[in-house]
Design a protein around this motif. Structure first.
Motif, PDB file in Angstrom:
ATOM      1  N   GLY A  64     -63.000 -77.837  12.388  1.00 36.39           N
ATOM      2  CA  GLY A  64     -62.688 -76.562  13.328  1.00 36.39           C
ATOM      3  C   GLY A  64     -61.425 -77.146  13.253  1.00 36.39           C
ATOM      4  N   ASN A  65     -61.088 -77.086  12.147  1.00 38.55           N
ATOM      5  CA  ASN A  65     -59.459 -76.214  12.374  1.00 38.55           C
ATOM      6  C   ASN A  65     -59.666 -74.937  11.404  1.00 38.55           C
ATOM      7  OD1 ASN A  65     -56.604 -75.791  11.519  1.00 38.55           O
ATOM      8  ND2 ASN A  65     -56.905 -77.370   9.777  1.00 38.55           N
ATOM      9  N   GLU A  66     -58.870 -74.129  12.857  1.00 38.65           N
ATOM     10  CA  GLU A  66     -58.959 -72.603  12.785  1.00 38.65           C
ATOM     11  C   GLU A  66     -57.860 -72.016  11.814  1.00 38.65           C
ATOM     12  OE1 GLU A  66     -62.493 -70.737  15.458  1.00 38.65           O
ATOM     13  OE2 GLU A  66     -63.579 -71.633  14.532  1.00 38.65           O
ATOM     14  N   SER A  67     -57.048 -72.438  12.104  1.00 41.33           N
ATOM     15  CA  SER A  67     -55.519 -71.700  12.014  1.00 41.33           C
ATOM     16  C   SER A  67     -55.398 -71.760  10.788  1.00 41.33           C
ATOM     17  CB  SER A  67     -54.470 -73.250  12.684  1.00 41.33           C
ATOM     18  OG  SER A  67     -54.454 -74.770  11.688  1.00 41.33           O
ATOM     19  N   GLY A  68     -54.501 -70.795  10.558  1.00 40.69           N
ATOM     20  CA  GLY A  68     -53.631 -70.486   8.769  1.00 40.69           C
ATOM     21  C   GLY A  68     -55.301 -69.510   8.298  1.00 40.69           C
ATOM     22  N   TYR A  99     -63.136 -80.255   4.124  1.00 37.28           N
ATOM     23  CA  TYR A  99     -62.859 -81.358   4.904  1.00 37.28           C
ATOM     24  C   TYR A  99     -64.117 -81.874   5.847  1.00 37.28           C
ATOM     25  CZ  TYR A  99     -58.282 -81.122   2.953  1.00 37.28           C
ATOM     26  OH  TYR A  99     -56.951 -81.103   2.275  1.00 37.28           O
ATOM     27  N   GLY A 100     -64.493 -82.749   6.200  1.00 39.88           N
ATOM     28  CA  GLY A 100     -65.278 -83.013   7.827  1.00 39.88           C
ATOM     29  C   GLY A 100     -65.906 -83.787   7.789  1.00 39.88           C
ATOM     30  N   SER A 145     -75.165 -73.923  12.367  1.00 41.45           N
ATOM     31  CA  SER A 145     -74.270 -72.912  13.464  1.00 41.45           C
ATOM     32  C   SER A 145     -73.215 -73.104  12.443  1.00 41.45           C
ATOM     33  CB  SER A 145     -73.399 -74.657  14.668  1.00 41.45           C
ATOM     34  OG  SER A 145     -72.588 -75.478  13.641  1.00 41.45           O
ATOM     35  N   GLY A 146     -72.632 -72.216  13.224  1.00 40.50           N
ATOM     36  CA  GLY A 146     -71.065 -71.165  12.958  1.00 40.50           C
ATOM     37  C   GLY A 146     -71.030 -70.283  11.855  1.00 40.50           C
ATOM     38  N   SER A 194     -63.689 -72.895   9.425  1.00 36.57           N
ATOM     39  CA  SER A 194     -64.329 -74.678   9.162  1.00 36.57           C
ATOM     40  C   SER A 194     -64.490 -75.111  10.309  1.00 36.57           C
ATOM     41  CB  SER A 194     -62.564 -75.279   8.948  1.00 36.57           C
ATOM     42  OG  SER A 194     -61.671 -75.067   8.352  1.00 36.57           O
ATOM     43  N   THR A 195     -65.245 -74.054  10.532  1.00 34.52           N
ATOM     44  CA  THR A 195     -66.532 -74.335  11.484  1.00 34.52           C
ATOM     45  C   THR A 195     -67.786 -74.090  11.209  1.00 34.52           C
ATOM     46  OG1 THR A 195     -64.490 -74.074  13.476  1.00 34.52           O
ATOM     47  CG2 THR A 195     -66.975 -74.034  14.831  1.00 34.52           C
TER      48      THR A 195
END
Length: 583
Positions: free
Chosen positions: A398-402, A377-378, A428-429, A407-408
């Motif tokens: 940028g979704n870092e839940s669960g 996803y992105g 980056s990341g 995802s970053t």
């Protein structure tokens, strides 16, 4: 003259030397009159026997001798000469002891306030300086009690100092010291002679309207006036001053502005001809524009520099922004900066770069895409100038839940018509992991064994598997690996070799310790540190482990110590880039 009584005393009236002298004179006169009256045997009051209850007494009748002797020996009715010494100066309210000494001694730890209020009468006292609520020096004095809530304390010190303290309506004042005339004169003389705090007439003459470095005249006017026919800079240089202020119209040659200006100049040196050689000048015109110029004695003036006011600078910034917006609106239209949607969006990462439109385009990548983008996803941004100048960026959501902790990040790749797409390169990341051990770990003699790193300290992308003691690369790229072990050891031959394993195969030996002591001993224990580091190129999904070869003499078993993360550690840092091919 007769004694004159003062009967209108108030609680806070001051008591001075004349009052005390008047009292003493009154007491002295009273004693003299009493002595004269006592020695007067001529019945000065013309007292008759009837007046004293003897009207019926026969003038010639006398008491019997035995009655007279009995009366003469009656000590209850008679007084002694010693008692007359006491009573001639007696006091109805005792303020001294019978021998005239001080009645109350108030020493360390005793409170003068409590003593004074508790006595409920007038008394004399001695107070040491360490008593409570005492003056700062030892004194002797008298407390004149008016009531339980009003009174006056007066005391003298051995140095002649006089102290006073008042009780008014239940509230005590501070001890107030009264200075003698002699003391005041001495202190005034010391103050007068102190030259550090006084100034002389010559000092005043120097300071009245003066400046140590004269930058204006004595009435505050401009020191240097630059005429219309002057050369502005030459006039400043030849002013012959290290500091100065000036006024100028906008007409002189080399003036900073066409408007009149005021300002100042400063030279750090002046030559033998009285000309400034190194320095600067600052000028401000009447529209608040500021200018500066610097002169170097070797190279001359550098030229006027103009400084904007905040308002002017903001106006120029606003105009530049409006001009930029107008340029963008005129030159960049939707066909050149487009969000590709629907069938126009290219979802397959394997699609040729030739298929993308020119310009800047954005695309949403979703629905669990597995066609070759770095994440499922992105967002993709395409910057295509032509088929040989094409750069593509992939941005994680940028979704870092669960479970989406990875995802970053941002990746980049390029298209070249002759060779196709380059591999994705992360920019980056980046991931980083720090893992330690728990408990002691037995080292098997003669074996190559994996170190059981199983205690996570930090794991940014949840990339370390503690069940298999391995780091699983979340992205392709270069990884920096650091490892360290602290081993229980004895004084015998020992050989420890630490290696990095990549996908189950040795990749690099990063540390080697070997020791063969001259005097082997199983009872002499010392610990050994084995530490090393290396870079490891890897693809996404590759795994990295740490192995240790253990060799030693004797039967004493060796262990990895039960130490914290600064002794036993496995650190991995993603350095970015891409896993370039090996040759």
């Amino acid at each position: 003259m007769a004694y004159e009584a003062k009967t209108d005393w108030l609680p806070d009236d001051p008591i001075n030397e004349d009052d005390v002298n008047r009292w003493e004179k009154g007491i002295q006169d009273a004693h003299k009159d009493l002595a004269t009256h006592k020695n007067d045997m001529n019945n000065p009051h013309n007292t008759t026997k009837t007046q004293i209850g003897l009207g019926n007494v026969d003038n010639v009748q006398q008491a019997a001798k035995k009655d007279f002797d009995q009366h003469d020996q009656d000590q209850q009715r008679h007084i002694t000469n010693e008692e007359r010494a006491k009573w001639n100066g007696a006091q109805l309210s005792k303020i001294t002891k019978d021998d005239g000494s001080i009645l109350i001694n108030i020493g360390q730890g005793y409170d003068f306030h409590s003593v004074a209020i508790g006595q409920k009468k007038t008394f004399t006292f001695y107070i040491s300086s360490d008593a409570i609520n005492a003056p700062p020096q030892a004194v002797r004095g008298i407390y004149l009690c008016s009531s339980s809530t009003s009174g006056e304390a007066m005391a003298m010190a051995t140095d002649g100092g006089f102290w006073r303290k008042s009780l008014v309506n239940g509230s005590w004042s501070d001890w107030i010291k009264y200075e003698t005339e002699e003391g005041s004169i001495k202190r005034l003389a010391v103050h007068t002679d102190n030259k550090d705090i006084h100034v002389t007439k010559s000092d005043k003459d120097k300071w009245n309207g003066a400046q140590l470095f004269k930058i204006t005249n004595d009435v505050g006017g401009v020191l240097v006036s630059i005429a219309d026919t002057d050369d502005f800079l030459e006039r400043i240089v030849k002013a012959g001053k290290t500091f100065g202020t000036f006024y100028s119209t906008g007409k002189p040659t080399n003036a900073p502005s066409t408007l009149s200006t005021r300002g100042f100049f400063h030279f750090t040196s002046i030559d033998s001809n009285g000309n400034g050689t190194f320095g600067y000048v600052v000028a401000i015109d009447y529209k608040n524009n500021m200018y500066s110029n610097y002169v170097d004695g070797n190279s001359g003036w550098s030229g006027w520099k103009k400084y904007e006011t905040e308002v002017n600078a903001q106006n120029k910034a606003d105009k530049a922004l409006l001009d930029a917006k107008a340029f963008v609106q005129e030159n960049f239209t939707n066909p050149k900066l487009t969000v590709l949607t629907g069938t126009n969006a290219i979802q397959d990462a394997r699609t040729s770069g030739e298929s993308y439109p020119l310009g800047l385009t954005l695309m949403d990548i979703g629905q669990g895409n597995t066609t070759g983008y770095p994440l499922r996803y992105g967002i993709v941004k395409n910057e295509k100038y032509n088929n040989s100048r094409f750069t593509q960026y992939f941005y994680g959501t940028g979704n870092e839940s669960g479970t989406y902790i990875d995802s970053t990040g941002v990746w980049i790749r390029h298209w070249w018509s002759g060779s196709g797409w380059t591999p994705w390169e992360k920019i980056s990341g980046f991931a980083h992991t720090n893992v330690g051990t728990t408990g002691k770990q037995l080292l098997i003699k003669g074996e190559q064994q994996k170190v059981r790193f199983n205690r996570k300290i930090k794991d940014s992308h949840n990339a370390f598997d503690v069940t298999n003691n391995r780091f699983i690369c979340p992205n392709s790229g270069m990884f920096l690996v650091n490892a360290g072990l602290y081993i229980e050891n004895v004084q015998r031959y020992a050989n420890y070799e630490m290696e990095i394993y990549l996908n189950g195969t040795i990749y690099k030996n990063i540390a080697h310790y070997r020791n063969s002591p001259a005097n082997p001993s199983d009872s002499t224990q010392f610990n050994v540190g084995v530490y090393g580091a290396a870079t490891v190129p890897a693809n996404a999904g590759d795994y990295i482990e740490i192995y240790l070869y253990v060799g030693y003499d004797g039967d004493v078993q060796r262990y990895i110590t039960d130490n914290s993360g600064w002794y036993n550690y496995f650190d991995i840092t993603e350095m970015g880039g891409r896993n370039y091919p090996r040759f």
